[in-house]
Scaffold this motif. Structure first.
Motif, PDB file in Angstrom:
ATOM      1  N   LEU A   1       0.836  -1.170   0.000  1.00 18.50           N
ATOM      2  CA  LEU A   1       0.000   0.000   0.000  1.00 18.50           C
ATOM      3  C   LEU A   1       0.883   1.236   0.000  1.00 18.50           C
ATOM      4  O   LEU A   1       1.858   1.300   0.729  1.00 18.50           O
TER       5      LEU A   1
ATOM      6  N   THR B   1      -7.552 -17.058   4.432  1.00 19.83           N
ATOM      7  CA  THR B   1      -6.533 -16.075   4.807  1.00 19.83           C
ATOM      8  C   THR B   1      -6.073 -15.316   3.556  1.00 19.83           C
ATOM      9  O   THR B   1      -6.013 -15.896   2.469  1.00 19.83           O
TER      10      THR B   1
ATOM     11  N   GLY C   1      -8.639 -10.511   1.712  1.00 19.03           N
ATOM     12  CA  GLY C   1      -9.108  -9.118   1.713  1.00 19.03           C
ATOM     13  C   GLY C   1     -10.237  -8.833   2.689  1.00 19.03           C
ATOM     14  O   GLY C   1     -11.076  -7.978   2.429  1.00 19.03           O
TER      15      GLY C   1
ATOM     16  N   ALA D   1     -10.792 -16.006   9.456  1.00 23.53           N
ATOM     17  CA  ALA D   1     -10.686 -17.063   8.445  1.00 23.53           C
ATOM     18  C   ALA D   1     -11.222 -18.364   9.023  1.00 23.53           C
ATOM     19  O   ALA D   1     -11.490 -19.310   8.297  1.00 23.53           O
TER      20      ALA D   1
ATOM     21  N   ALA E   1      -3.655 -13.259  -1.186  1.00 26.67           N
ATOM     22  CA  ALA E   1      -4.142 -12.457  -2.310  1.00 26.67           C
ATOM     23  C   ALA E   1      -3.835 -13.128  -3.650  1.00 26.67           C
ATOM     24  O   ALA E   1      -3.241 -12.544  -4.539  1.00 26.67           O
TER      25      ALA E   1
HETATM   26  N1  LIG Z   1      -9.745  -6.324  -4.047  1.00 23.77           N
HETATM   27  C1  LIG Z   1      -8.474  -6.612  -3.870  1.00 23.77           C
HETATM   28  N2  LIG Z   1      -7.699  -6.941  -4.913  1.00 23.77           N
HETATM   29  C2  LIG Z   1      -6.386  -7.253  -4.751  1.00 23.77           C
HETATM   30  N3  LIG Z   1      -5.763  -7.267  -3.544  1.00 23.77           N
HETATM   31  C3  LIG Z   1      -6.485  -6.955  -2.473  1.00 23.77           C
HETATM   32  C4  LIG Z   1      -7.866  -6.610  -2.560  1.00 23.77           C
HETATM   33  N4  LIG Z   1      -8.310  -6.350  -1.316  1.00 23.77           N
HETATM   34  C5  LIG Z   1      -7.271  -6.515  -0.486  1.00 23.77           C
HETATM   35  N5  LIG Z   1      -6.170  -6.872  -1.170  1.00 23.77           N
HETATM   36  C6  LIG Z   1      -4.819  -7.166  -0.649  1.00 23.77           C
HETATM   37  O1  LIG Z   1      -4.829  -8.513  -0.197  1.00 23.77           O
HETATM   38  C7  LIG Z   1      -3.935  -8.672   0.892  1.00 23.77           C
HETATM   39  C8  LIG Z   1      -4.613  -9.451   2.010  1.00 23.77           C
HETATM   40  O2  LIG Z   1      -5.672  -8.695   2.543  1.00 23.77           O
HETATM   41  P1  LIG Z   1      -6.095  -8.812   4.079  1.00 23.77           P
HETATM   42  O3  LIG Z   1      -4.907  -8.632   4.956  1.00 23.77           O
HETATM   43  O4  LIG Z   1      -7.252  -7.945   4.275  1.00 23.77           O
HETATM   44  O5  LIG Z   1      -6.522 -10.344   4.116  1.00 23.77           O
HETATM   45  P2  LIG Z   1      -7.304 -11.120   5.250  1.00 23.77           P
HETATM   46  O6  LIG Z   1      -8.375 -11.885   4.580  1.00 23.77           O
HETATM   47  O7  LIG Z   1      -7.681 -10.197   6.345  1.00 23.77           O
HETATM   48  O8  LIG Z   1      -6.180 -12.144   5.742  1.00 23.77           O
HETATM   49  P3  LIG Z   1      -6.016 -12.850   7.177  1.00 23.77           P
HETATM   50  O9  LIG Z   1      -7.155 -13.806   7.331  1.00 23.77           O
HETATM   51  O10 LIG Z   1      -4.714 -13.538   7.097  1.00 23.77           O
HETATM   52  O11 LIG Z   1      -6.050 -11.767   8.196  1.00 23.77           O
HETATM   53  C9  LIG Z   1      -3.503  -7.291   1.304  1.00 23.77           C
HETATM   54  O12 LIG Z   1      -2.182  -7.087   0.872  1.00 23.77           O
HETATM   55  C10 LIG Z   1      -4.441  -6.368   0.579  1.00 23.77           C
HETATM   56  O13 LIG Z   1      -3.797  -5.172   0.232  1.00 23.77           O
END
Ligand SMILES: Nc1ncnc2c1ncn2[C@@H]1O[C@H](COP(=O)(O)OP(=O)(O)OP(=O)(O)O)[C@@H](O)[C@H]1O
Length: 773
Positions: free
Chosen positions: A39, A221, A224, A399, A576
């Motif tokens: 980011l 996990t 996003g 998750a 991701a």
């Molecule tokens: N729509 C999108 N398209 C591409 N990348 C994205 C999108 N939304 C979020 N990301 C990216 O995906 C990555 C993972 O997002 P995030 O940390 O929110 O995952 P999470 O599901 O909360 O994971 P965890 O369960 O491990 O906490 C981050 O680097 C984020 O910037």
């Protein structure tokens, strides 16, 4: 001269920054930490508090439907158009300039005036050139930064597609249209290069942002989830601002700024800081303050930050409660709260770990009763619009939210009671959500697949002796070619042991555990993030939520205590839509944990195999009993057979053979990959291949499928090795099919042989009988 004395805006900014740094070097240092290098970082952002964007949006916001993106300069994204427009403008300016010059000359100005004009034109041109140069340099810097970022990140959608931000086309982001997000949020999303919403975002945003529902969200996990709850919060704040601005005559006076609108709770400090950072990035163009409140940093400093009255607070339960119980003004005025979010919710309820969370939840006003009642409780606020008095939404994410069917039913029936007896502990996600005031029409969005693990994760298990674990770890780390690696330990003692051994062996590792000072924890993550082949040895404090791009391998040096932690640990890679692998070292000490891990993931896949073995065992038992009756006769026959020099053979029954074959292979869940890198679990076939390959060069089989790559000899990383080892697994299956054929042949031969023997015996009996007679 003038330039030297009068401070330019950038100099003033720098000065202000320096003053800030002098007054609070800790904050400045933390500010510089790139929590999420995927980011874009904003140098000007305050560390903990965010006040992003300009004030251009204040007072005079139109409702969402009425917004003309162009009014905000949001032709999203419009590099080409933008360029064209600037060019056009410039050319008009040039023409004007020329015209002016011409006019001047034509108008018959004096030489002095002409010279003056010439000078001023020259100066202007010079200035223009300078500006152009600066712009170019800025653009170059930005592109370079972007390139570095892209190199570093590896997760950004743009990187994956090989598209730079400049190439983004508005049409690239059409997938977001249906989510009807505010143009300023869309602008930030475009900047981040997120081409489309992830499935959890697609499902959660309409429910939470537009239908005002409570949400229980579960998705793999790295899928996003942060933005799945973050975007609805920002969207609602923006919408309410717009409406406030439209409804009242003096929007500034009645603005809802300065009220706490969202309280997000995360289990670890690192995660809370990361969530803050993520929200900052997506709220880049709006005036919303996001402040993290976490332990390990002086409470006074955080109190100072809260004086700025951030709309969003992201915190860990301990520090939040410390400040709340001390009566911190901004944190106890909870009637204005529109969102209460629990990230990694299942962790919060583990072993009643977060007592403070219970206290925080109990402090939440019963806001969901009546909007009118609430208005009386918000005397302390400047004013609260009717929109703010909307019911508070509860968002619960993880998750691994293990929702019981009973809980789902309860939600459907609407039989959730608010504020249950305080004697109940928050030992389940159900009680937690219920007590937080989750409403009966909550949207339950469970997008986890049966294995719960990330789709692109390669799993592997190495069976080895406890004392060989270090060797295997060293082996994997020494030769790991690309990407970052996280080694997980369950105990700090094990972490200290292996980090010390690895350092002696010349491998640079960083460590992360809960007993470290917060400063050191941040530094470790920071350094790990900086090194694209970095190695982090961590306890489960790093298991959840940490979003570090480019983590390619996760090694479980010790198995975790629960399947959930295994999922979260493994989820630090393959995020991701990226690829990654997880390698677990399984020693005899881990077998119980391993068995329960297998059971948690796929109880049923064991059952057919277990039942088959049992059925065979029962058949064998039956046959054995039946045969025992014939034993006496057989021994009589054997005696007589030997007297006539007949050879009798002792065959295992078909069932016994089949059972032996089944027992000879490990009882494994189908949901796990059967791949072994090396170790006691290596099949003889693989052993042979390893030996063969050890004699070959990498070039012989690089990129060729169907060949096994040996980690070490070939200097490839574990994931590549596993990928290449794919064929070995198939060969293993072929091998099993071969074995099956051999068994079939053997059965057939045995049948024929049995028949032959039976005939022979019958004849022999007859002969003996008639011979005796
Ligand atoms: N729509 C999108 N398209 C591409 N990348 C994205 C999108 N939304 C979020 N990301 C990216 O995906 C990555 C993972 O997002 P995030 O940390 O929110 O995952 P999470 O599901 O909360 O994971 P965890 O369960 O491990 O906490 C981050 O680097 C984020 O910037």
């Amino acid at each position: 001269m003038e330039a030297a004395t009068a401070a330019t805006p950038s100099q003033r900014k720098l000065k202000r920054k320096r003053t800030l740094a002098q007054s609070d070097p800790e904050l400045d240092r933390l500010n510089s930490l790139p929590w999420n290098s995927s980011l874009p970082q904003n140098d000007d952002d305050d560390v903990f508090s965010m006040f992003i964007g300009s004030n251009e949006l204040e007072g005079g916001f139109l409702s969402l439907e009425e917004i003309d993106e162009a009014e905000y300069g949001l032709n999203i994204p419009e590099p080409e158009d933008g360029k064209r427009k600037t060019k056009k403008k410039k050319s008009v300016q040039n023409e004007d300039g020329k015209k002016q010059q011409k006019d001047g000359v034509d108008g018959g100005c004096s030489d002095e005036v002409e010279a003056e004009l010439d000078e001023s034109v020259k100066a202007k041109e010079k200035n223009k050139k300078k500006k152009k140069k600066k712009k170019k340099a800025k653009k170059k810097d930005a592109t370079e930064d972007q390139k570095v970022e892209q190199l570093d990140v590896g997760l950004d959608a743009n990187v994956k597609d090989g598209i730079s931000e400049e190439d983004n086309d508005e049409t690239d982001f059409f997938a977001w249209n249906e989510l009807r997000l505010h143009p300023l949020l869309m602008k930030a999303i475009c900047k981040l290069g997120f081409k489309e919403p992830t499935p959890i975002q697609k499902a959660c945003i309409p429910a939470a942002a537009h239908q005002g529902k409570d949400v229980v969200g579960a998705a793999e996990t790295g899928s996003g989830k942060t933005l799945a709850f973050g975007l609805p919060i920002l969207q609602r704040i923006l919408e309410e601002r717009d409406k406030d601005a439209n409804m009242v005559e003096e929007p500034e006076k009645y603005s809802c700024k300065g009220l706490l609108r969202a309280l997000i709770i995360a289990p670890t400090r690192e995660l809370a800081l990361q969530v803050t950072d993520h929200l900052k990035s997506v709220g880049k163009y709006i005036n919303v303050r996001v402040t993290p409140i976490v332990g390990g940093i002086l409470a006074e400093k955080q109190e100072r930050l809260l004086k700025a009255k951030p709309e969003i607070v992201v915190g860990t339960p301990g520090r939040l409660w410390e400040l709340m119980s001390a009566g911190e003004k901004h944190l106890v005025e909870l009637h204005s709260l529109s969102f209460f979010v629990l990230d990694e919710a299942d962790r919060m309820v583990q072993n009643g770990h977060f007592k403070e969370l219970q206290s925080i939840i109990d402090m939440l006003p019963m806001s969901n009763i009546s909007t009118e009642d609430n208005s009386q409780n918000v005397q302390s606020c400047v004013t609260v619009s009717s929109y703010q008095r909307k019911k508070r939404q509860t968002l619960v994410f993880s998750a691994t939210v293990a929702l019981s069917a009973d809980f789902r039913k309860k939600l459907k029936r609407g039989s959730i009671q608010q504020k249950q007896s305080l004697t109940d502990g928050l030992n389940s996600i159900e009680t937690l959500s219920e007590r937080a005031g989750m409403r009966s029409n909550a949207a339950i969005i469970d997008l986890t697949n049966p294995s719960i693990l990330a789709a692109k994760l390669e799993e592997s298990f190495i069976e080895c002796r406890e004392e060989d674990k270090d060797a295997y770890l060293y082996y994997i780390l020494t030769v790991h070619g690309q990407g970052r690696t996280i080694v997980f330990c369950t105990s700090i003692a094990a972490l200290r042991h292996i980090s010390s051994i690895l350092r002696i062996l010349g491998i640079d590792v960083w460590t992360l555990h809960a007993q470290m000072q917060q400063r050191a924890r941040l530094k470790a993550i920071d350094r790990f993030r900086e090194n694209e082949n970095g190695i982090l040895v961590a306890t489960d404090v790093a298991a959840r939520g940490l979003d570090i791009p480019g983590v390619r391998t996760v090694v479980h040096y010790q198995l975790p205590h629960s399947a959930e932690v295994y999922v979260h640990r493994s989820g630090r890679t393959a995020r991701a839509s990226a690829e990654g692998c997880s390698i677990a070292l399984i020693s005899p000490r881990d077998t119980t944990k391993f068995a329960s891990l297998c059971k948690s993931f796929s109880k049923n896949s064991y059952l057919p195999e277990v039942l088959k073995r049992l059925s065979l065992a029962r058949q064998i038992d039956k046959i054995t009993r039946k045969d025992s009756q014939e034993k006496a006769e057989k021994s009589w026959f054997d005696r007589n057979a030997s007297s006539v020099e007949l050879i009798t053979e002792n065959y295992d029954s078909e069932e016994e053979q089949e059972l032996n074959m089944l027992i000879s292979r490990p009882l494994q869940s189908k949901s796990f990959s059967h791949r072994y890198l090396a170790g006691a679990g290596v099949t003889p076939l693989m052993q042979e291949q390893l030996q063969q390959l050890a004699r070959q060069k990498l070039s012989d089989h690089q990129g060729k499928k169907g060949k096994l790559v040996v980690i070490g000899q070939d200097c490839v990383d574990a994931l590549q090795a596993l990928r290449c080892a794919g064929e070995e697994v198939r060969m293993d299956i072929k091998d099993m099919a071969g074995k099956q054929r051999i068994v079939e042949n053997l059965k057939r031969k045995r049948k024929e042989e049995k028949k032959r023997l039976r005939d022979q015996r019958r004849k022999q009996k007859k002969k003996l009988k008639y011979g005796d007679e």
